[in-house]
Design a protein around this motif. Sequence first.
Motif, PDB file in Angstrom:
ATOM      1  N   GLY A 131       0.791  -1.217   0.000  1.00 48.10           N
ATOM      2  CA  GLY A 131       0.000   0.000   0.000  1.00 48.10           C
ATOM      3  C   GLY A 131       0.826   1.272   0.000  1.00 48.10           C
ATOM      4  O   GLY A 131       2.020   1.266   0.315  1.00 48.10           O
ATOM      5  N   LYS A 132       0.177   2.379  -0.321  1.00 49.81           N
ATOM      6  CA  LYS A 132       0.859   3.666  -0.392  1.00 49.81           C
ATOM      7  C   LYS A 132       1.321   4.171   0.964  1.00 49.81           C
ATOM      8  O   LYS A 132       2.201   5.022   1.040  1.00 49.81           O
ATOM      9  N   LYS A 133       0.739   3.653   2.042  1.00 53.06           N
ATOM     10  CA  LYS A 133       1.162   4.071   3.379  1.00 53.06           C
ATOM     11  C   LYS A 133       2.566   3.564   3.712  1.00 53.06           C
ATOM     12  O   LYS A 133       3.211   4.065   4.624  1.00 53.06           O
ATOM     13  N   ILE A 134       3.026   2.556   2.981  1.00 53.24           N
ATOM     14  CA  ILE A 134       4.358   1.982   3.223  1.00 53.24           C
ATOM     15  C   ILE A 134       5.454   2.970   2.846  1.00 53.24           C
ATOM     16  O   ILE A 134       6.477   3.051   3.498  1.00 53.24           O
ATOM     17  N   GLY A 135       5.248   3.704   1.768  1.00 54.28           N
ATOM     18  CA  GLY A 135       6.272   4.655   1.345  1.00 54.28           C
ATOM     19  C   GLY A 135       6.053   5.080  -0.093  1.00 54.28           C
ATOM     20  O   GLY A 135       5.017   4.793  -0.691  1.00 54.28           O
ATOM     21  N   ASN A 136       7.074   5.715  -0.651  1.00 55.37           N
ATOM     22  CA  ASN A 136       6.958   6.174  -2.038  1.00 55.37           C
ATOM     23  C   ASN A 136       7.121   4.988  -3.000  1.00 55.37           C
ATOM     24  O   ASN A 136       7.322   3.848  -2.580  1.00 55.37           O
ATOM     25  N   ALA A 137       7.038   5.259  -4.285  1.00 59.05           N
ATOM     26  CA  ALA A 137       7.074   4.197  -5.292  1.00 59.05           C
ATOM     27  C   ALA A 137       8.371   3.409  -5.251  1.00 59.05           C
ATOM     28  O   ALA A 137       8.369   2.184  -5.440  1.00 59.05           O
ATOM     29  N   VAL A 138       9.476   4.068  -4.984  1.00 58.98           N
ATOM     30  CA  VAL A 138      10.764   3.390  -4.916  1.00 58.98           C
ATOM     31  C   VAL A 138      10.757   2.356  -3.794  1.00 58.98           C
ATOM     32  O   VAL A 138      11.182   1.206  -3.970  1.00 58.98           O
ATOM     33  N   MET A 139      10.254   2.734  -2.644  1.00 61.89           N
ATOM     34  CA  MET A 139      10.188   1.841  -1.487  1.00 61.89           C
ATOM     35  C   MET A 139       9.245   0.661  -1.759  1.00 61.89           C
ATOM     36  O   MET A 139       9.575  -0.491  -1.477  1.00 61.89           O
ATOM     37  N   ILE A 179      -1.649 -17.589  -3.647  1.00 56.62           N
ATOM     38  CA  ILE A 179      -1.141 -16.919  -2.449  1.00 56.62           C
ATOM     39  C   ILE A 179      -1.098 -15.421  -2.705  1.00 56.62           C
ATOM     40  O   ILE A 179      -0.610 -14.970  -3.740  1.00 56.62           O
ATOM     41  N   ILE A 180      -1.594 -14.659  -1.723  1.00 59.16           N
ATOM     42  CA  ILE A 180      -1.495 -13.198  -1.783  1.00 59.16           C
ATOM     43  C   ILE A 180      -0.732 -12.732  -0.552  1.00 59.16           C
ATOM     44  O   ILE A 180      -1.019 -13.154   0.563  1.00 59.16           O
ATOM     45  N   ILE A 181       0.224 -11.867  -0.775  1.00 59.39           N
ATOM     46  CA  ILE A 181       1.039 -11.310   0.303  1.00 59.39           C
ATOM     47  C   ILE A 181       0.784  -9.813   0.379  1.00 59.39           C
ATOM     48  O   ILE A 181       0.876  -9.113  -0.628  1.00 59.39           O
ATOM     49  N   ILE A 182       0.479  -9.339   1.578  1.00 51.62           N
ATOM     50  CA  ILE A 182       0.311  -7.908   1.820  1.00 51.62           C
ATOM     51  C   ILE A 182       1.419  -7.473   2.774  1.00 51.62           C
ATOM     52  O   ILE A 182       1.586  -8.056   3.846  1.00 51.62           O
ATOM     53  N   ALA A 183       2.172  -6.467   2.359  1.00 51.32           N
ATOM     54  CA  ALA A 183       3.272  -5.964   3.175  1.00 51.32           C
ATOM     55  C   ALA A 183       2.746  -4.973   4.203  1.00 51.32           C
ATOM     56  O   ALA A 183       1.887  -4.146   3.902  1.00 51.32           O
ATOM     57  N   ARG A 184       3.267  -5.075   5.406  1.00 53.22           N
ATOM     58  CA  ARG A 184       2.937  -4.125   6.470  1.00 53.22           C
ATOM     59  C   ARG A 184       4.082  -3.128   6.642  1.00 53.22           C
ATOM     60  O   ARG A 184       5.166  -3.288   6.085  1.00 53.22           O
ATOM     61  N   HIS A 185       3.844  -2.136   7.470  1.00 52.37           N
ATOM     62  CA  HIS A 185       4.776  -1.015   7.649  1.00 52.37           C
ATOM     63  C   HIS A 185       6.203  -1.422   8.045  1.00 52.37           C
ATOM     64  O   HIS A 185       7.165  -0.832   7.544  1.00 52.37           O
ATOM     65  N   PRO A 186       6.417  -2.421   8.922  1.00 52.30           N
ATOM     66  CA  PRO A 186       7.796  -2.758   9.301  1.00 52.30           C
ATOM     67  C   PRO A 186       8.676  -3.265   8.156  1.00 52.30           C
ATOM     68  O   PRO A 186       9.899  -3.283   8.293  1.00 52.30           O
ATOM     69  N   THR A 187       8.105  -3.643   7.031  1.00 54.47           N
ATOM     70  CA  THR A 187       8.930  -4.116   5.914  1.00 54.47           C
ATOM     71  C   THR A 187       9.793  -3.002   5.321  1.00 54.47           C
ATOM     72  O   THR A 187      10.754  -3.287   4.608  1.00 54.47           O
ATOM     73  N   ARG A 188       9.477  -1.771   5.637  1.00 53.75           N
ATOM     74  CA  ARG A 188      10.286  -0.647   5.131  1.00 53.75           C
ATOM     75  C   ARG A 188      11.743  -0.757   5.541  1.00 53.75           C
ATOM     76  O   ARG A 188      12.640  -0.451   4.762  1.00 53.75           O
ATOM     77  N   GLN A 189      11.989  -1.176   6.767  1.00 50.35           N
ATOM     78  CA  GLN A 189      13.354  -1.221   7.280  1.00 50.35           C
ATOM     79  C   GLN A 189      14.041  -2.569   7.069  1.00 50.35           C
ATOM     80  O   GLN A 189      15.159  -2.764   7.525  1.00 50.35           O
ATOM     81  N   MET A 190      13.385  -3.503   6.396  1.00 51.97           N
ATOM     82  CA  MET A 190      13.931  -4.850   6.267  1.00 51.97           C
ATOM     83  C   MET A 190      14.771  -4.991   4.998  1.00 51.97           C
ATOM     84  O   MET A 190      14.462  -4.392   3.974  1.00 51.97           O
ATOM     85  N   ASN A 191      15.812  -5.823   5.092  1.00 49.69           N
ATOM     86  CA  ASN A 191      16.571  -6.166   3.895  1.00 49.69           C
ATOM     87  C   ASN A 191      16.000  -7.455   3.303  1.00 49.69           C
ATOM     88  O   ASN A 191      15.055  -8.026   3.831  1.00 49.69           O
ATOM     89  N   PHE A 192      16.592  -7.915   2.207  1.00 51.14           N
ATOM     90  CA  PHE A 192      16.048  -9.073   1.504  1.00 51.14           C
ATOM     91  C   PHE A 192      15.990 -10.310   2.390  1.00 51.14           C
ATOM     92  O   PHE A 192      15.001 -11.038   2.402  1.00 51.14           O
ATOM     93  N   HIS A 193      17.052 -10.572   3.130  1.00 45.38           N
ATOM     94  CA  HIS A 193      17.109 -11.795   3.935  1.00 45.38           C
ATOM     95  C   HIS A 193      16.059 -11.790   5.048  1.00 45.38           C
ATOM     96  O   HIS A 193      15.481 -12.827   5.366  1.00 45.38           O
ATOM     97  N   GLU A 194      15.781 -10.632   5.603  1.00 47.65           N
ATOM     98  CA  GLU A 194      14.742 -10.537   6.629  1.00 47.65           C
ATOM     99  C   GLU A 194      13.351 -10.739   6.029  1.00 47.65           C
ATOM    100  O   GLU A 194      12.502 -11.401   6.632  1.00 47.65           O
ATOM    101  N   VAL A 195      13.126 -10.204   4.833  1.00 46.84           N
ATOM    102  CA  VAL A 195      11.840 -10.393   4.153  1.00 46.84           C
ATOM    103  C   VAL A 195      11.640 -11.869   3.837  1.00 46.84           C
ATOM    104  O   VAL A 195      10.571 -12.432   4.074  1.00 46.84           O
ATOM    105  N   LYS A 196      12.679 -12.512   3.327  1.00 51.99           N
ATOM    106  CA  LYS A 196      12.587 -13.938   3.000  1.00 51.99           C
ATOM    107  C   LYS A 196      12.338 -14.772   4.246  1.00 51.99           C
ATOM    108  O   LYS A 196      11.514 -15.691   4.241  1.00 51.99           O
ATOM    109  N   LYS A 197      13.015 -14.458   5.334  1.00 51.68           N
ATOM    110  CA  LYS A 197      12.826 -15.188   6.583  1.00 51.68           C
ATOM    111  C   LYS A 197      11.390 -15.042   7.093  1.00 51.68           C
ATOM    112  O   LYS A 197      10.777 -16.012   7.537  1.00 51.68           O
ATOM    113  N   SER A 198      10.844 -13.846   6.999  1.00 46.79           N
ATOM    114  CA  SER A 198       9.471 -13.604   7.419  1.00 46.79           C
ATOM    115  C   SER A 198       8.487 -14.372   6.540  1.00 46.79           C
ATOM    116  O   SER A 198       7.513 -14.954   7.037  1.00 46.79           O
TER     117      SER A 198
END
Length: 114
Positions: free
Chosen positions: A48-56, A81-100
């Motif tokens: 969603g747009k609340k996560i950040g700008n288009a780059v993020m 499968i549908i995945i919805i990202a929440r706000h804490p994903t902004r600060q995560m790197n690839f390995h943290e996203v994959k682990k989650s």
Amino acid sequence: MKKIYRIKDNKEFQYVFKHGKSFANRQLVLYYIEKPRQEHFRIGLSVGKKIGNAVMRNRIKRYLRQAFLELEGCIKPTKDIIIIARHPTRQMNFHEVKKSLVHLLSKERLLLKK
């Protein structure tokens, strides 16, 4: 990611939301539904747009697509499968996203046993 692995249509998203099951952790929300006639899994991503700008938002989607690509052989093939990202994903790197993502998939038993 190949087109056959994507969910793009709004009607398909709404069908999974309405009839599927969901599970979440702090970073991601997972919706999924069984499709027995399907030969491969399909994914839909929502950031969603609340996560950040288009780059993020695009960076988060890239991370999720790459994680699914690396887990391609481990995911049960008859799922949408549908995945919805929440706000804490902004600060995560690839390995943290994959682990989650692996955490969510394993909790809901969407991964094949090794």
